[in-house]
Design an enzyme around this catalytic site. Structure first.
Site, PDB file in Angstrom:
ATOM      1  N   ALA A 286       0.829  -1.208   0.000  1.00 23.07           N
ATOM      2  CA  ALA A 286       0.000   0.000   0.000  1.00 23.07           C
ATOM      3  C   ALA A 286       0.863   1.257   0.000  1.00 23.07           C
ATOM      4  O   ALA A 286       0.496   2.271  -0.599  1.00 23.07           O
ATOM      5  CB  ALA A 286      -0.918  -0.003   1.229  1.00 23.07           C
ATOM      6  N   ASP A 332      27.035  31.269 -25.515  1.00 23.66           N
ATOM      7  CA  ASP A 332      28.069  31.792 -26.391  1.00 23.66           C
ATOM      8  C   ASP A 332      27.397  32.659 -27.452  1.00 23.66           C
ATOM      9  O   ASP A 332      26.211  32.483 -27.744  1.00 23.66           O
ATOM     10  CB  ASP A 332      28.813  30.619 -27.044  1.00 23.66           C
ATOM     11  CG  ASP A 332      30.000  31.075 -27.872  1.00 23.66           C
ATOM     12  OD1 ASP A 332      30.549  32.141 -27.564  1.00 23.66           O
ATOM     13  OD2 ASP A 332      30.357  30.371 -28.827  1.00 23.66           O
ATOM     14  N   GLU A 682      -4.489   4.480   0.970  1.00 25.56           N
ATOM     15  CA  GLU A 682      -4.460   3.051   1.294  1.00 25.56           C
ATOM     16  C   GLU A 682      -3.873   2.807   2.683  1.00 25.56           C
ATOM     17  O   GLU A 682      -4.363   1.962   3.448  1.00 25.56           O
ATOM     18  CB  GLU A 682      -3.642   2.311   0.228  1.00 25.56           C
ATOM     19  CG  GLU A 682      -4.325   2.294  -1.141  1.00 25.56           C
ATOM     20  CD  GLU A 682      -3.424   1.852  -2.275  1.00 25.56           C
ATOM     21  OE1 GLU A 682      -3.894   1.858  -3.425  1.00 25.56           O
ATOM     22  OE2 GLU A 682      -2.245   1.509  -2.006  1.00 25.56           O
ATOM     23  N   ASP A 711      -4.100   2.749 -10.737  1.00 25.56           N
ATOM     24  CA  ASP A 711      -3.188   3.898 -10.728  1.00 25.56           C
ATOM     25  C   ASP A 711      -2.238   3.855 -11.924  1.00 25.56           C
ATOM     26  O   ASP A 711      -2.007   4.860 -12.593  1.00 25.56           O
ATOM     27  CB  ASP A 711      -2.344   3.913  -9.451  1.00 25.56           C
ATOM     28  CG  ASP A 711      -3.199   3.952  -8.196  1.00 25.56           C
ATOM     29  OD1 ASP A 711      -4.403   4.211  -8.323  1.00 25.56           O
ATOM     30  OD2 ASP A 711      -2.651   3.708  -7.113  1.00 25.56           O
TER      31      ASP A 711
END
Length: 899
Positions: A286, A332, A682, A711
């Site tokens: 978790a 530069d 979680e 997820d």
């Protein structure tokens, strides 16, 4: 002997046992190559695959995942089932490793392909015969022939030289070609730029020709010595790596504290040891956002792909994000901000007004240009494909280019003249003379050079004022002024008496030249200002020229100053750090000065990008947070020292890369926001349920499904998000600023509470409440309802994190894969819970219709809470919005609008 500039030609040839007329034999060259090796740089030692794997395995989140896999495997062996969980965890770790390693190695291969383009041949004398061969085959003692346009293949002592000039800017930083003289003998310690009887590897012959004996090859050349320092450099952590490490440590601390609490609570409640081991494995799963590294790697990889399309090759993945944080660009001038193409801007005829090179030329104007062309040694070659190649120094190439633009050619105008004599240019005299035989009779003397050096007829007062006025006018515009004088004589002059030839010249006219700014440079500098990025010009040119270009493209403002190399040397490091913000242009600086400038900006907390193309730039490129080298004109050593290579040598490309870097940072920040809410929720769910004595609300395999499917898969498409277009209208992220700044932490806490609450409510209802229907409450039902709510809220949470705007203001066209993946994963989670035979594999059970409705309703609450928060935030901060608009005008913006 190290200092070959101190040795005579005969002594050098004797030392290497070389003959200037026949060179080495092939057999001798082969034997010497066995001793000295090939004429190439040592390849940087690559890390082995095992070391790469071990390096990535040291990541703390990976360690926690592996520990969870071991615990899970132990439980599976004890119970005799449930092997799917450790297999899934290990698969995720392997996938993260494969992606991280392959992406970094593919970027290095792309660079190798680019650098291999620059391996020219050279002309060598072997066995008395001139041969063209690969430069890598050269050995010390070889006799090489240097011609106009060739690249010096190795360090060498000159044997003969005729009007030989070599551009050594790649090694010394000097923009003007160095005039070589084989007859010189030098003593003591002499800087490279003043070793006029030597030529060095990688430098370009811009004029004349010569013969030399090779004294140093490969890593024993001057360029090779500097390359050796680069191979020994150590890697330091980038801002992205430090930020990700900080996030991982924070999550780990939360997990450890939560695990200790759960252990104490469980033992006090009389739980068995093995049940607590199960809970520990569950908590580890978790706590760790398994797909974080994967999504971050994909975001960086996507940024690399986008940058390649914009002519920027990224060598290191983490440099993508660092670019987005850049607050100072040290650039530069030549070739990056300018076109590196000397161009005639204005011309002047005595008695006339100055006129632009782009104007229509009449007979007098064409005659002036024709005379300048006749007084030049540049040659023009027409290739088979119709392209024109001009060989010569930059000034004479500019004259020839304009000549052809006006419909003329040197070949046609030279037909009535025959070159009979020449007094070459030298830095002491600052002029050159050509003597031409006119086919119509007599001789023409043309002398070209600096106005104050030409031996002209004495002007009357009016003419004197006119010439001074035009010269001053050209100088104010930072134009390099070149004058031309002419004299007609009846007899061929004596070339051994230059003072008799170069006298009493009549002024033909003046031309003003400049290396013009790139057309897109001013716009790019303005874009950088809008993004809160300071552009600094560092150049070896004179302060007047640098100032004019800097003002023209917007680098040098009213209250900003120019600092010369001499002034910089007189300043201490403390003074430079204190006053660094006052200076926008550094002129006539040495290579050593560049690293001081970079470090002074860094001492002030700035994230610095540095551009460079020469070996002399490599220390500053390494010191900068992002070193940027030139793909076309850059040396191999500069490319090796850099983090990014510009394949078009264009400053505007850097700004495009910064924009892409900011987009990548924004997407990574969204990923952090997305995954932290899901994973901390979680942990909260597990802790609260255990404290309340409700048991385990979701099993480890359920958490894996949520973290990987809910997820992970939709989260992967965050890498393709295009952030708010105002992204380049805000200040850069500060070096010490974390991912959670700008109000993000508050939003994470708000969403974590909402997501945790709805899952716990769903679990409690499913476990303890009796609902209408035949299905009674049980922990299995509660876990299934909790699984659905946890999965759905995680998936829907993706809509929230995409922008601080309302989700209703985003369309499908913004990023279709995100929407499609969200819909697909919602369907997958529903399928798992709806089909008992499939759900049983993942500890799911059948639930009733009311449970489905409750799960669906609760899953929408966190999104509604987020929308209300966005609405309140937008409505109650009208003053801040007005201030924000004012800051946009001043090129600043609130950072919390970017995630």
């Amino acid at each position: 002997m190290e200092n070959w500039y101190e040795a005579s030609v005969s002594k050098t040839l004797q030392h290497f046992n070389a003959n200037e007329n026949t060179g080495l034999s092939e057999n001798e060259a082969v034997n010497r190559q066995k001793t000295y090796g090939k004429n190439e740089f040592d390849k940087q030692e690559k890390t082995s695959l095992i070391k790469d794997i071990l390096h990535h395995l040291k990541d703390i989140s990976t360690i926690i995942l592996l520990l969870a896999a071991l615990l899970s495997l132990g439980m599976a062996l004890k119970d005799g089932h449930g092997f799917i969980e450790p297999v899934v965890i290990v698969s995720i770790v392997i996938l993260n490793l494969v992606l991280a390693i392959t992406q970094e190695r593919s970027a290095e291969k792309a660079l190798e392909a680019l650098t291999s383009l620059n391996s020219p041949d050279c002309i060598v004398l072997r066995d008395g015969v001139q041969k063209e061969m690969d430069t890598t085959e050269l050995v010390p003692g070889d006799i090489i022939l240097l011609q106009l346009g060739s690249i010096v293949p190795a360090d060498a002592r000159l044997i003969t030289s005729t009007n030989l000039q070599v551009d050594e800017s790649a090694l010394t930083g000097e923009s003007e070609p160095s005039e070589k003289n084989a007859d010189l003998l030098l003593q003591g310690t002499v800087p490279l730029g003043d070793q006029l009887n030597m030529v060095f590897s990688g430098c370009h012959v811009t004029s004349g020709h010569g013969v030399a004996v090779v004294t140093g090859t490969g890593m024993h050349s001057e360029m090779g010595k500097i390359a050796g320092y680069l191979n020994n450099s150590q890697k330091i952590k980038t801002p992205l790596q430090r930020r990700l490490e900080k996030v991982a440590k924070s999550i780990s601390m939360i997990a450890i504290i939560a695990a200790v609490l759960l252990l104490v609570i469980g033992l006090l409640q009389g739980e068995s040891f093995w049940s607590m081991v199960t809970l520990a494995a569950t908590l580890a799963v978790a706590a760790v956002p398994e797909t974080l590294n994967l999504i971050v790697t994909l975001s960086l990889s996507q940024g690399v792909k986008n940058m390649v399309n914009k002519n920027a090759l990224i060598r290191k993945l983490s440099a993508v994000e660092t670019l987005g944080n850049t607050s100072v660009i040290c650039s530069d001038k030549t070739g990056t901000l300018t076109q590196n193409l000397m161009t005639i801007e204005k011309l002047w005829l005595p008695g006339e007004e100055p006129f632009g090179a782009e104007e229509e030329f009449g007979q007098k104007e064409k005659e002036l240009l024709t005379r300048f062309a006749l007084a030049s040694n540049a040659t023009v070659q027409m290739e088979n494909d119709g392209t024109m190649t001009i060989m010569g120094n930059p000034t004479e190439k500019a004259i020839m280019r304009l000549l052809h633009e006006k419909g003329l050619s040197k070949q046609s105008i030279s037909e009535q003249f025959r070159l009979v004599g020449e007094i070459p240019f030298s830095s002491e005299r600052k002029m050159m003379t050509i003597v031409l035989e006119d086919t119509s009779g007599g001789y023409i003397i043309l002398t070209k050079g600096a106005l104050d050096r030409l031996p002209l007829h004495k002007f009357d007062e009016r003419m004197e004022e006119a010439v001074s006025h035009v010269h001053e006018l050209f100088a104010k515009e930072a134009l390099r002024v070149l004058a031309l004088g002419i004299r007609h004589v009846d007899e061929m002059p004596d070339m051994d008496r230059p003072e008799e030839i170069e006298r009493e010249l009549t002024l033909c006219g003046l031309i003003g030249l400049i290396d013009p700014a790139r057309p897109e440079a001013a716009q790019a500098v303005e874009r950088a200002k809008m993004a809160g990025i300071r552009t600094i010009m560092i150049t070896g040119d004179h302060a007047v020229t640098a100032s004019a270009i800097a003002k023209n493209i917007g680098i040098l403002g009213e209250n900003e100053k120019v600092l010369t190399g001499q002034q910089l040397k007189d300043m201490s490091d403390e003074e430079l750090c204190r006053d660094i913000h006052h200076y926008s242009v550094y002129a006539r600086v040495s290579p050593e000065d560049k690293i001081r400038i970079v470090e002074a900006w860094q001492e002030n907390g700035e994230v610095v990008s540095m551009t460079g193309d020469g070996v002399n730039d490599t220390p500053a490129l390494k010191a900068a947070d992002v070193g940027v080298s030139m793909g076309r004109t850059g040396t191999e050593v500069a490319k090796s020292a850099s983090d990014m290579v510009l394949t078009d040598d264009n400053f505007a490309t850097i700004i495009d890369a910064v924009s892409e870097g900011r987009n990548v940072y924004s997407n990574i920040r969204k990923t952090i926001y997305f995954l932290l809410v899901c994973n901390i929720s979680e942990i909260v769910i597990m802790l609260v349920a255990q404290l309340r004595g409700w048991g385990i609300p979701v099993t480890p395999i359920m958490l894996l499904l949520v973290n990987v499917l809910g997820d992970g898969i939709p989260g992967l498409y965050l890498a393709r998000e295009r952030s708010d277009p105002r992204l380049m209208d805000r200040e850069p992220i500060r070096r010490d600023e974390g991912f959670l700044s700008g109000g993000l932490l508050t939003v994470i806490i708000q969403q974590t509470i909402a997501c945790s609450a709805v899952v716990l409510i769903g679990y409690y209802i499913g476990t303890f409440w009796v609902l209408p229907g035949n299905l009674g409450p049980s922990q299995a039902v509660g876990q299934t309802v909790a699984f659905l709510i946890l999965g759905w809220t995680s998936i829907l949470h993706l809509f929230t994190v995409r922008s601080r705007k309302s989700i209703f203001k985003r369309t499908l066209r913004d990023n279709p894969p995100v929407v499609y993946s969200i819909m697909a994963m919602i369907a997958v989670f529903s399928f798992l819970a709806a089909v008992p035979s499939v759900g049983k594999i993942f500890d799911l059970t059948a639930i009733g219709g009311y449970h489905w409705l409750i799960a669906a309703g609760l899953s929408l609450i966190p999104t509604i809470v987020a929308e209300i928060g966005k609405f309140i935030d937008n409505q109650t901060n009208i003053r801040e919005i007005r201030e924000y608009r004012h800051r946009v005008i001043r090129h600043k913006i609130k950072r919390d609008d970017s995630f």
